[in-house]
Write a protein that holds these residues in place. Sequence first.
Motif, PDB file in Angstrom:
ATOM      1  N   ILE A 166      -9.445   1.625   3.664  1.00  0.00           N
ATOM      2  CA  ILE A 166      -8.586   2.462   2.820  1.00  0.00           C
ATOM      3  C   ILE A 166      -9.431   3.346   1.907  1.00  0.00           C
ATOM      4  O   ILE A 166      -9.112   4.521   1.685  1.00  0.00           O
ATOM      5  N   ILE A 222       0.841  -1.195   0.000  1.00  0.00           N
ATOM      6  CA  ILE A 222       0.000   0.000   0.000  1.00  0.00           C
ATOM      7  C   ILE A 222       0.875   1.243   0.000  1.00  0.00           C
ATOM      8  O   ILE A 222       1.785   1.388   0.829  1.00  0.00           O
ATOM      9  N   ILE A 223       0.599   2.136  -0.920  1.00  0.00           N
ATOM     10  CA  ILE A 223       1.251   3.446  -0.937  1.00  0.00           C
ATOM     11  C   ILE A 223       0.151   4.478  -0.709  1.00  0.00           C
ATOM     12  O   ILE A 223      -0.794   4.592  -1.510  1.00  0.00           O
ATOM     13  N   SER A 224       0.255   5.208   0.403  1.00  0.00           N
ATOM     14  CA  SER A 224      -0.814   6.146   0.767  1.00  0.00           C
ATOM     15  C   SER A 224      -0.238   7.293   1.579  1.00  0.00           C
ATOM     16  O   SER A 224       0.716   7.119   2.339  1.00  0.00           O
ATOM     17  N   LEU A 284       3.700   0.325   2.641  1.00  0.00           N
ATOM     18  CA  LEU A 284       3.212  -0.520   3.726  1.00  0.00           C
ATOM     19  C   LEU A 284       2.977  -1.938   3.207  1.00  0.00           C
ATOM     20  O   LEU A 284       2.295  -2.129   2.193  1.00  0.00           O
ATOM     21  N   ALA A 291      -5.244   6.111  -2.616  1.00  0.00           N
ATOM     22  CA  ALA A 291      -4.168   5.168  -2.278  1.00  0.00           C
ATOM     23  C   ALA A 291      -3.911   4.215  -3.441  1.00  0.00           C
ATOM     24  O   ALA A 291      -4.814   3.911  -4.230  1.00  0.00           O
ATOM     25  N   SER A 337      -1.712   1.652   8.913  1.00  0.00           N
ATOM     26  CA  SER A 337      -0.938   0.669   9.679  1.00  0.00           C
ATOM     27  C   SER A 337      -1.551   0.449  11.062  1.00  0.00           C
ATOM     28  O   SER A 337      -1.573  -0.674  11.572  1.00  0.00           O
ATOM     29  N   PHE A 349       6.842  -1.251   7.280  1.00  0.00           N
ATOM     30  CA  PHE A 349       7.077  -0.121   6.387  1.00  0.00           C
ATOM     31  C   PHE A 349       8.354  -0.372   5.597  1.00  0.00           C
ATOM     32  O   PHE A 349       9.401  -0.703   6.164  1.00  0.00           O
ATOM     33  N   ASN A 374       6.704   5.917   1.963  1.00  0.00           N
ATOM     34  CA  ASN A 374       6.580   4.703   2.761  1.00  0.00           C
ATOM     35  C   ASN A 374       5.694   3.709   2.023  1.00  0.00           C
ATOM     36  O   ASN A 374       4.587   4.063   1.586  1.00  0.00           O
ATOM     37  N   SER A 376      -0.536   6.402   5.374  1.00  0.00           N
ATOM     38  CA  SER A 376      -0.037   5.045   5.627  1.00  0.00           C
ATOM     39  C   SER A 376       0.036   4.705   7.118  1.00  0.00           C
ATOM     40  O   SER A 376      -0.192   3.566   7.516  1.00  0.00           O
ATOM     41  N   TYR A 377       0.362   5.713   7.951  1.00  0.00           N
ATOM     42  CA  TYR A 377       0.445   5.428   9.392  1.00  0.00           C
ATOM     43  C   TYR A 377      -0.928   5.114   9.974  1.00  0.00           C
ATOM     44  O   TYR A 377      -1.061   4.229  10.834  1.00  0.00           O
TER      45      TYR A 377
END
Length: 284
Positions: A256, A203-205, A240, A263, A212, A225, A238, A208-209
């Motif tokens: 998401i 996942i690229i967003s 994920l 994302a 997560s 990460f 980052n 992202s945190y």
Amino acid sequence: MKNSVLKEYSIITLGIILVAFAIEYFYAPNNIAAGGVTGIAIILNAVFPNLSIGVVTLVLNVVLFVVAFMFIDGKFGIKTIYASLGLSLIIWGIEKFLNPFAITNDLMIATIFGALISAVGMALVFNENASTGGTDILAKILNVFFHLDIGKSLLAVDFLITLASIFVFGVNVALYSMLSIILLGIIVDRLIEGFNVCKSVFIISKNSYEISKYIIDTLERGCTFLSGVGAYTGKDINVLYAVISRNEFIKLKKFIKETDPEAFITVGEVHEVLGEGFNDIRQY
């Protein structure tokens, strides 16, 4: 812990019941000796009708276990002993109390449905890290004394059993036995893969945190990460990474979508996962 053990043995019990059903209602009445100790028992039962398939299977399994412990330092888990001896007892019980009969006399139908039902049962047993014994032990004995690979040993054992059935049941039925062995191998592999399929997610967003935290706190899964650089923008990003079940992926995708509709997600299938939260690598 107790509930987990109870679940494992319940699944194994269901598996051996299915295998016993396939043997007594599809294979044995049609003289289809589909390899393994049960195949030997079916052949012996045809030559000596007074010999119960269940009793012969039980005796052969016990003898093989003894031989394995004496000559090849056999290390069999309690679940394997339970499955192999339990299968013998269930077969004996069906013969003793239920008067089994051929559901169909069509050899092709008996071969296909016998293999399908038996494969489901065996896959359930194998998926709980157990086996029904028999053929595995014979193959190991060939491996030790004749230095054959385990895979080749398994094939050799089933081939020899099928060859023996030619002299008792004829070439026609023996070929159906061989077809059943082939189908069993293919179907069991596919079913086990299906039981263990998980989703591997990248996942690229920009959030992202937050994603997560959802994976860790809500789905109760781990994630990692990975550091990356956007090829177009040149910016650090980052990535994920997580491995989750199919049901968990549905929940994650919905989260998401609500959190970051822009994302970027890639999803792949993995057929075996070992480690925390999944299968214990020490059992394999």
